[in-house]
Motif scaffolding. Structure first.
Motif, PDB file in Angstrom:
ATOM      1  N   ALA A 146      13.693 142.137  94.720  1.00  0.00           N
ATOM      2  CA  ALA A 146      13.172 141.121  95.707  1.00  0.00           C
ATOM      3  C   ALA A 146      11.897 140.866  95.408  1.00  0.00           C
ATOM      4  CB  ALA A 146      13.234 141.969  97.147  1.00  0.00           C
ATOM      5  N   VAL A 147      10.872 141.750  94.918  1.00  0.00           N
ATOM      6  CA  VAL A 147       9.628 141.319  94.584  1.00  0.00           C
ATOM      7  C   VAL A 147       9.476 140.439  93.400  1.00  0.00           C
ATOM      8  CG1 VAL A 147       7.541 142.483  93.475  1.00  0.00           C
ATOM      9  CG2 VAL A 147       8.739 143.586  95.205  1.00  0.00           C
ATOM     10  N   GLU A 148      10.346 140.543  92.219  1.00  0.00           N
ATOM     11  CA  GLU A 148      10.477 139.519  91.240  1.00  0.00           C
ATOM     12  C   GLU A 148      10.965 138.296  91.826  1.00  0.00           C
ATOM     13  OE1 GLU A 148      12.144 137.100  88.404  1.00  0.00           O
ATOM     14  OE2 GLU A 148      13.481 138.198  89.717  1.00  0.00           O
ATOM     15  N   ALA A 149      11.937 138.147  92.728  1.00  0.00           N
ATOM     16  CA  ALA A 149      12.489 136.942  92.976  1.00  0.00           C
ATOM     17  C   ALA A 149      11.172 136.004  93.886  1.00  0.00           C
ATOM     18  CB  ALA A 149      13.698 137.061  94.103  1.00  0.00           C
ATOM     19  N   VAL A 150      10.706 137.080  94.831  1.00  0.00           N
ATOM     20  CA  VAL A 150       9.541 136.337  95.474  1.00  0.00           C
ATOM     21  C   VAL A 150       8.295 135.621  94.492  1.00  0.00           C
ATOM     22  CG1 VAL A 150       7.580 136.911  96.884  1.00  0.00           C
ATOM     23  CG2 VAL A 150       9.751 137.495  97.558  1.00  0.00           C
ATOM     24  N   CYS A 151       7.984 136.551  93.434  1.00  0.00           N
ATOM     25  CA  CYS A 151       7.021 136.015  92.777  1.00  0.00           C
ATOM     26  C   CYS A 151       7.477 135.008  92.024  1.00  0.00           C
ATOM     27  CB  CYS A 151       6.738 137.070  91.530  1.00  0.00           C
ATOM     28  SG  CYS A 151       5.970 138.381  92.161  1.00  0.00           S
ATOM     29  N   ARG A 152       8.954 134.785  91.644  1.00  0.00           N
ATOM     30  CA  ARG A 152       9.523 133.788  90.740  1.00  0.00           C
ATOM     31  C   ARG A 152       9.645 132.361  91.545  1.00  0.00           C
ATOM     32  NH1 ARG A 152      14.769 132.946  90.166  1.00  0.00           N
ATOM     33  NH2 ARG A 152      14.779 135.311  90.839  1.00  0.00           N
ATOM     34  N   ARG A 164       5.786 145.751 101.926  1.00  0.00           N
ATOM     35  CA  ARG A 164       4.510 146.317 101.660  1.00  0.00           C
ATOM     36  C   ARG A 164       3.802 145.415 100.662  1.00  0.00           C
ATOM     37  NH1 ARG A 164       5.118 152.644 103.141  1.00  0.00           N
ATOM     38  NH2 ARG A 164       4.745 152.474 105.487  1.00  0.00           N
ATOM     39  N   LEU A 165       4.535 145.723  99.489  1.00  0.00           N
ATOM     40  CA  LEU A 165       4.033 145.074  98.328  1.00  0.00           C
ATOM     41  C   LEU A 165       3.630 143.257  98.403  1.00  0.00           C
ATOM     42  CD1 LEU A 165       2.770 145.332  95.467  1.00  0.00           C
ATOM     43  CD2 LEU A 165       4.940 145.191  94.748  1.00  0.00           C
ATOM     44  N   ILE A 166       4.884 142.884  98.989  1.00  0.00           N
ATOM     45  CA  ILE A 166       5.017 141.567  99.045  1.00  0.00           C
ATOM     46  C   ILE A 166       3.806 141.118 100.204  1.00  0.00           C
ATOM     47  CG2 ILE A 166       6.269 139.316 100.113  1.00  0.00           C
ATOM     48  CD1 ILE A 166       8.522 140.849  98.937  1.00  0.00           C
ATOM     49  N   LEU A 167       3.849 141.550 101.330  1.00  0.00           N
ATOM     50  CA  LEU A 167       2.898 141.184 102.484  1.00  0.00           C
ATOM     51  C   LEU A 167       1.405 141.514 102.337  1.00  0.00           C
ATOM     52  CD1 LEU A 167       5.125 142.071 105.266  1.00  0.00           C
ATOM     53  CD2 LEU A 167       4.471 139.660 104.490  1.00  0.00           C
ATOM     54  N   SER A 168       0.980 142.467 101.328  1.00  0.00           N
ATOM     55  CA  SER A 168      -0.097 142.957 100.875  1.00  0.00           C
ATOM     56  C   SER A 168      -1.188 141.749 100.440  1.00  0.00           C
ATOM     57  CB  SER A 168      -0.361 144.178  99.739  1.00  0.00           C
ATOM     58  OG  SER A 168       0.083 143.314  98.602  1.00  0.00           O
ATOM     59  N   GLY A 169      -0.436 140.606 100.004  1.00  0.00           N
ATOM     60  CA  GLY A 169      -1.172 139.408  99.375  1.00  0.00           C
ATOM     61  C   GLY A 169      -1.573 139.876  97.823  1.00  0.00           C
ATOM     62  N   ALA A 170      -1.213 140.976  97.336  1.00  0.00           N
ATOM     63  CA  ALA A 170      -1.498 141.303  95.910  1.00  0.00           C
ATOM     64  C   ALA A 170      -0.564 140.530  94.775  1.00  0.00           C
ATOM     65  CB  ALA A 170      -1.208 142.820  95.533  1.00  0.00           C
ATOM     66  N   LEU A 171       0.464 140.058  95.318  1.00  0.00           N
ATOM     67  CA  LEU A 171       1.495 139.197  94.459  1.00  0.00           C
ATOM     68  C   LEU A 171       1.170 137.834  94.573  1.00  0.00           C
ATOM     69  CD1 LEU A 171       4.602 141.137  95.064  1.00  0.00           C
ATOM     70  CD2 LEU A 171       3.241 141.473  93.308  1.00  0.00           C
TER      71      LEU A 171
END
Length: 235
Positions: free
Chosen positions: A42-48, A70-77
């Protein structure tokens, strides 16, 4: 001009859920840009793909949906992260509360009707009701006393709000819609929307779901509290 349909990532470890939701959304013209079977995907797909919205299952193998959210919504990505709606089979899953405090815009049950699914996805960018506020309130009431002392993620200084905005936040936390708020305070819905927008901006909240959590975590309302109007004001 018609606003373009939101671009969506579906993250769920069950292929049938991903396929079913994808078919429902595609039939309504909504673009499913990627699917994921676990949190890492999911994280990879969001970044891509940089979607507008992620439908995120809570319980997945490996990195679960909560940690991924949490990782996606943190704004770090991404500097402007997508909205996240959690998927669950239980309407009072304790992890949904943690997801709301992390910034998720709400949750949907996996047996959601096609009409409700499409409506929630299309409302995702408005900050309005992505889910029944009363259900959110019930969930928060059940878990706020247990979880809030360990997490002050949404604690905000309510002193930045005007007296009217405090009243609106209190009633919003009790589950009232914009139409109900307008009737309660004898205001137009446009004025109510302006008050809600000011509340979200001042408290640095993404949407109404987080506003409900703030209303409880700050003690503005308590479990079982009821909405009430203050003195009649024009705005």
């Amino acid at each position: 001009m018609t606003e373009p349909a939101p671009r969506v990532v579906i993250a769920d470890d069950q292929a049938l859920v991903r396929t079913g939701f994808g078919m429902i959304l595609a039939a309504d013209g909504i673009d499913v840009v990627a699917e994921a079977a676990d949190g890492d995907q999911a994280v990879e797909a969001v970044c891509r793909t940089r979607p507008d919205l992620v439908l995120m299952d809570i319980r997945m193998p490996g990195t679960d949906g909560l940690e991924a959210a949490r990782l996606i919504l943190s704004g770090a990505l991404l500097p402007d992260p997508p909205r996240v709606i959690m998927l669950t089979t239980f309407d009072l899953d304790r992890y949904v509360y943690a997801a709301l405090t992390a910034g998720a815009s709400g949750f949907l049950l996996k047996d959601v009707t096609p009409e409700h699914l499409v409506a929630a996805v299309r409302l995702a960018r408005t900050g309005d009701a992505l889910l029944a506020p009363a259900i959110t309130r019930r969930l928060v009431e059940r878990f706020v006393a247990r979880e809030a002392p360990a997490s002050a993620a949404l604690h905000r200084d309510l002193a930045v709000l005007t007296p009217r905005e405090l009243e609106v936040l209190r009633s919003l936390g009790c589950g009232l819609s914009n139409a109900e708020l307008a009737a309660l305070f004898r205001l137009s819905e446009a004025t109510v929307k302006t008050h809600v927008a000011h509340i979200l901006a001042k408290l640095r909240l993404r949407d109404r779901a987080q506003a409900v959590v703030v209303a409880y975590e700050t003690g503005l309302i308590t479990p079982g509290g009821q909405p009430g109007a203050g003195p009649d004001q024009s705005e």
